[in-house]
Design an enzyme around this catalytic site. Sequence first.
Site, PDB file in Angstrom:
ATOM      1  N   GLN A  72       0.651  -1.373  -0.039  1.00  0.00           N
ATOM      2  CA  GLN A  72       0.142  -0.033   0.128  1.00  0.00           C
ATOM      3  C   GLN A  72       0.838   1.087   0.080  1.00  0.00           C
ATOM      4  O   GLN A  72       0.560   2.260   0.790  1.00  0.00           O
ATOM      5  CB  GLN A  72      -0.859  -0.182   1.053  1.00  0.00           C
ATOM      6  CG  GLN A  72      -2.154  -0.899   1.080  1.00  0.00           C
ATOM      7  CD  GLN A  72      -2.967  -0.683  -0.371  1.00  0.00           C
ATOM      8  OE1 GLN A  72      -3.100   0.428  -0.602  1.00  0.00           O
ATOM      9  NE2 GLN A  72      -3.478  -1.629  -0.930  1.00  0.00           N
ATOM     10  N   SER A  73       2.192   1.181  -0.673  1.00  0.00           N
ATOM     11  CA  SER A  73       2.945   2.331  -0.436  1.00  0.00           C
ATOM     12  C   SER A  73       2.303   3.495  -1.209  1.00  0.00           C
ATOM     13  O   SER A  73       1.807   3.378  -2.645  1.00  0.00           O
ATOM     14  CB  SER A  73       4.421   1.865  -1.166  1.00  0.00           C
ATOM     15  OG  SER A  73       5.055   3.146  -1.479  1.00  0.00           O
ATOM     16  N   ASN A  74       2.146   4.645  -0.797  1.00  0.00           N
ATOM     17  CA  ASN A  74       1.780   5.816  -1.426  1.00  0.00           C
ATOM     18  C   ASN A  74       2.939   6.199  -2.315  1.00  0.00           C
ATOM     19  O   ASN A  74       2.673   6.857  -3.390  1.00  0.00           O
ATOM     20  CB  ASN A  74       1.504   7.094  -0.375  1.00  0.00           C
ATOM     21  CG  ASN A  74       0.521   6.381   0.616  1.00  0.00           C
ATOM     22  OD1 ASN A  74      -0.763   6.322   0.112  1.00  0.00           O
ATOM     23  ND2 ASN A  74       0.623   6.520   1.907  1.00  0.00           N
ATOM     24  N   ALA A  76       4.970   4.453  -3.974  1.00  0.00           N
ATOM     25  CA  ALA A  76       4.992   3.517  -5.238  1.00  0.00           C
ATOM     26  C   ALA A  76       3.831   3.973  -6.096  1.00  0.00           C
ATOM     27  O   ALA A  76       4.077   4.209  -7.243  1.00  0.00           O
ATOM     28  CB  ALA A  76       4.821   1.994  -4.857  1.00  0.00           C
TER      29      ALA A  76
END
Length: 320
Positions: A72-74, A76
């Site tokens: 859930q990396s913002n 990325a």
Amino acid sequence: MNKPKKMNLAYLPTPIVPLKAMSEEFNKEIYIKRDDLTGVEMSGNKVRKLEYAIQEALDLKCDTLITCGGLQSNHARATAAAAASLNLNCHLFLRNDFTDTKSGNAFLDLLFGATIHLIEPEDYVDIDGIMENFKNELIDQKGYILPTGASNGIGTFGYVDAVEEIRQSNIDFDAVVVTVGSGGTYAGLWYGNKINNEPYDIIGFNIASTKSYFQKRIVEILKESFSLCDDHRTVEEDDIQIIDGYGGRGYGLSTKEELDFIHEFAKKEGILLDPVYTGKAMFGLYNSLKQGMFNDYKEILFIHTGGLYGTFPKSSQFEF
Ligand SMILES: *Cc1c(COP(=O)(O)O)cnc(C)c1O
């Protein structure tokens, strides 16, 4: 100072607005800088760093962005959006956490056409090596690696710029508060503050790892930034002010207390915090205010670093 070149990706400057309920509760002036409004696709703090990092990638004639993070990396997701808008290839090396790969940020990564490489947690410890190998094996493409959160010397300048915006608000803040996830945002605020002769105390709440890890890490990032613009200043670990203890159950995991706080905050202020970063840091600020740790400060600015899309995969954990 001779800052590196940057491109425009974010909608800037972002607004600074009062937090009415919290200001009243603590009898202080508490504001929030809405860096969650830097855009929709590239929303949040990462786009400020990408403005510098991707400019460097283009200057190096790279056509493929490579980066990493949690599922859930913002960061990325913002990188995937930037790559799509600039017609670059994008490869994301995301740590498998065995949740839905088609929700929240991971879903958006797919919409933006990024290639997701799911990395098992036990392999993820060597993520830098994995990305480096991938880059070296590219044949017709030239890769550019962005580290976790774009938290390196170049990305930091995005938050040096943010301090300029804060200065232009003409509000006499005495403390600027920010979430610390990989350290780059704090580093940029610290550097910008230093250049302006330290009008503020920069206070970070770490949402993972420990205070001493981040003091060390942020000093490393800053030294890299200094060298990029031939700045001979120094920084010590003790110069980095971090308040530990609000990581909760660990990165990406939530407690009932944290989720209830996000719910209360949304009801009282009409502003959405995210469960991975800003919800924990604001919870930290709120509790620190209650404990009197901010008694010396009258005008406090919290940087809203974004993260909204990370809320949706957790909706079933909220209790109403
Ligand atoms: C990445 C991130 C942070 C942490 O910023 P760092 O520069 O990595 O310390 C805070 N909030 C949100 C929403 C983020 O995505």
